[in-house]
Scaffold this active site. Structure first.
Site, PDB file in Angstrom:
ATOM      1  CG  ASP A 151       0.047   7.298  -3.598  1.00 44.08           C
ATOM      2  OD1 ASP A 151       0.360   6.197  -3.101  1.00 44.08           O
ATOM      3  OD2 ASP A 151       0.880   8.086  -4.094  1.00 44.08           O
ATOM      4  CG  HIS A 152      -2.778   1.766   0.324  1.00 45.16           C
ATOM      5  ND1 HIS A 152      -3.033   2.349   1.539  1.00 45.16           N
ATOM      6  CD2 HIS A 152      -3.335   0.539   0.386  1.00 45.16           C
ATOM      7  CE1 HIS A 152      -3.706   1.516   2.303  1.00 45.16           C
ATOM      8  NE2 HIS A 152      -3.915   0.401   1.638  1.00 45.16           N
ATOM      9  NE  ARG A 153       3.494   6.430  -3.373  1.00 50.51           N
ATOM     10  CZ  ARG A 153       4.122   7.144  -4.311  1.00 50.51           C
ATOM     11  NH1 ARG A 153       5.425   6.980  -4.498  1.00 50.51           N
ATOM     12  NH2 ARG A 153       3.468   8.026  -5.040  1.00 50.51           N
TER      13      ARG A 153
END
Length: 497
Positions: A467-469
């Protein structure tokens, strides 16, 4: 979960057998009308969106009636079996006809504490606290306004143009002119965010959830609708004159087209329910919520494969399942220990990143009922023999279809072994609420440069989606590189562990 309908008959309701589940399918009845049951006896097996569960009856008596046949999906809180607790035998003739569900409203106890009713398994059914504001009265009789409202709603959802309305009295058709005239659409914050991201007006979405709540599927259906009908520019609510003008237009959309033919000899339609339905919802929710990034690395695992063979003969591993997945799982745990920030989750409601100081390691398992992801609790604290034992139990339980809902909750990271199907790699989708998932490809003998010479070596490809968040490219790359380094040189399990 029971209720009294007669002095001697108790109705056993479908309990919430998981964490907030709303329905379950009756797989098998173990009793029939006329059978005697005792307190704690299992009367049926049901399948929820997470697992198959056996339901015990909480009292003694004689089965009066089974409310639903096998294969029926029943909402939580609905009666599924009637039991005569007076001690008498069941009547030979047909049981008395139950009153229509609309008319029979069992008395509900006053909400206390958390407002949940006691059930056999799980936390119970939450008493709905949602209160809908009364809708404003239409200016025309209900029998005439309902078709028009349905048509207008279909038009708002992009299902087609409004069909020609029947001649109306002199009073104009009532159409809400402002948002203040309508109830505020009911939807959870993540669903509202999804609607905003997809450009969907929640006021135009027809809800399908309990208490009129709009679900993710409703939003996706509304977002897909414009692709089936010409796009319509945003404009103020039409006046009666404009409505009349629209209604006279010829109907040329798919709504007027004849239904597509279905050849049962060439196609099979399978209802989407149970584990498959839950998996579909979870994957769609994850794909449209978490920005996925996937990185790949190809690694020489020859030394790991040799260690697997050595461990099979080790006396401390006797009777345990030893395979490459065991060492891959241990390698991932070591990588997480070295890069703890990867073990986190995103709290959308509170706008917080939640760092986990424990690792519940999920293992994707293919079962006859579909894909499930049970997890090993506190895997970071387990020794190699303990991890091997937990993996063996997890796989055996999943294959038997006995994985409990609790075993599939609280995961932090997951491993999916696509290599068992001969696949080299893939781009796995995150399990909802988790930060990363590692896909392991097939381990094959390939030409590889080893110590300056081309030799046949055991090689595999790893893929890490994150998850790039939560996980930047640098952090994700470090985790994947560490896993690869351990598998290339298994002695790092000691030096890094």
């Amino acid at each position: 979960m029971t209720t009294m309908t007669e002095a001697s008959v108790r109705e056993f309701k479908m309990p919430d057998v998981g964490e907030g589940l709303t329905e379950a399918e009756i797989l098998k009845w173990y009793v029939q009308p006329g059978d005697t049951v005792t307190d704690g006896q299992v009367v049926c097996e049901v399948e929820t969106a997470k697992a198959a569960v056996e339901l015990p009856i909480p009292y003694d008596g004689v089965v009066r009636e089974l409310r639903f046949p096998e294969g029926t999906t029943v909402d939580v809180g609905m009666s599924i079996i009637a039991v005569d607790v007076s001690g008498g035998s069941a009547p030979a003739a047909a049981a008395p006809e139950p009153a229509p569900a609309v008319e029979e409203e069992p008395e509900e106890p006053k909400a206390q504490g958390s407002g949940r009713q006691p059930v056999l398994v799980g936390y119970g059914v939450a008493t709905s606290s949602t209160k809908r504001r009364p809708r404003k009265s239409a200016e025309i009789p209900a029998q005439e306004s309902a078709p028009v409202s349905a048509a207008v709603q279909a038009e708002l959802n992009g299902h087609g143009t409004v069909p020609e309305a029947a001649p109306a009295p002199s009073a104009p058709v009532s159409v809400p002119a402002t948002a203040a005239d309508r109830p505020r659409p009911l939807a959870k914050p993540p669903v509202r965010k999804l609607a905003k991201d997809l450009g969907v007006d929640l006021a135009s979405v027809v809800p399908s959830g309990p208490d009129g709540i709009i679900t993710r599927e409703d939003v996706h259906a509304a977002a897909a609708a414009p692709a089936q009908a010409p796009a319509r520019p945003t404009a103020p609510q039409p006046t009666p004159a404009a409505t009349a003008q629209v209604s006279t237009a010829p109907v040329t959309t798919a709504a007027a087209a004849p239904a597509a033919s279905y050849d049962s000899g060439r196609e099979t339609r399978i209802p989407v329910k149970g584990v498959r339905k839950a998996t579909a919802q979870a994957m769609v929710g994850s794909a449209f919520t978490a920005p996925h990034v996937t990185e790949f690395v190809t690694v020489d695992v020859t030394r790991t494969m040799k260690l697997v063979e050595e461990l099979k003969g080790d006396k401390d591993m006797q009777g345990l399942r030893v395979n490459p997945l065991l060492l891959i799982a241990k390698a991932l745990l070591v990588a997480i220990k070295r890069n703890p920030d990867v073990n986190a989750s995103w709290d959308e409601a509170n706008q917080e990143i939640v760092r986990k100081h424990y690792v519940n390691l999920g293992i994707a398992a293919a079962t006859p009922r579909g894909l499930i992801v049970p997890n090993i609790k506190d895997a970071h604290d387990k020794t190699l023999p303990q991890l091997a034992e937990a993996l063996g139990e997890l796989v055996a339980t999943a294959r038997e279809g006995r994985t409990s809902p609790a075993a599939m909750q609280g995961g932090t990271v997951t491993i999916t072994n696509v290599g068992v199907f001969g696949v080299d790699t893939g781009t796995p989708i995150l399990n909802p609420g988790e930060s990363a998932i590692l896909a392991v490809g097939a381990i094959k003998l390939q030409p590889w440069v080893h110590k300056g010479k081309v030799k046949p070596r055991q090689v595999t490809t790893l893929a890490l989606s994150f998850d790039h968040r939560l996980v930047d490219g640098e952090l994700g790359s470090k985790v994947l590189a560490d896993v690869a380094a351990v598998l290339e040189q298994p002695k790092r399990l000691i030096t890094w562990g």
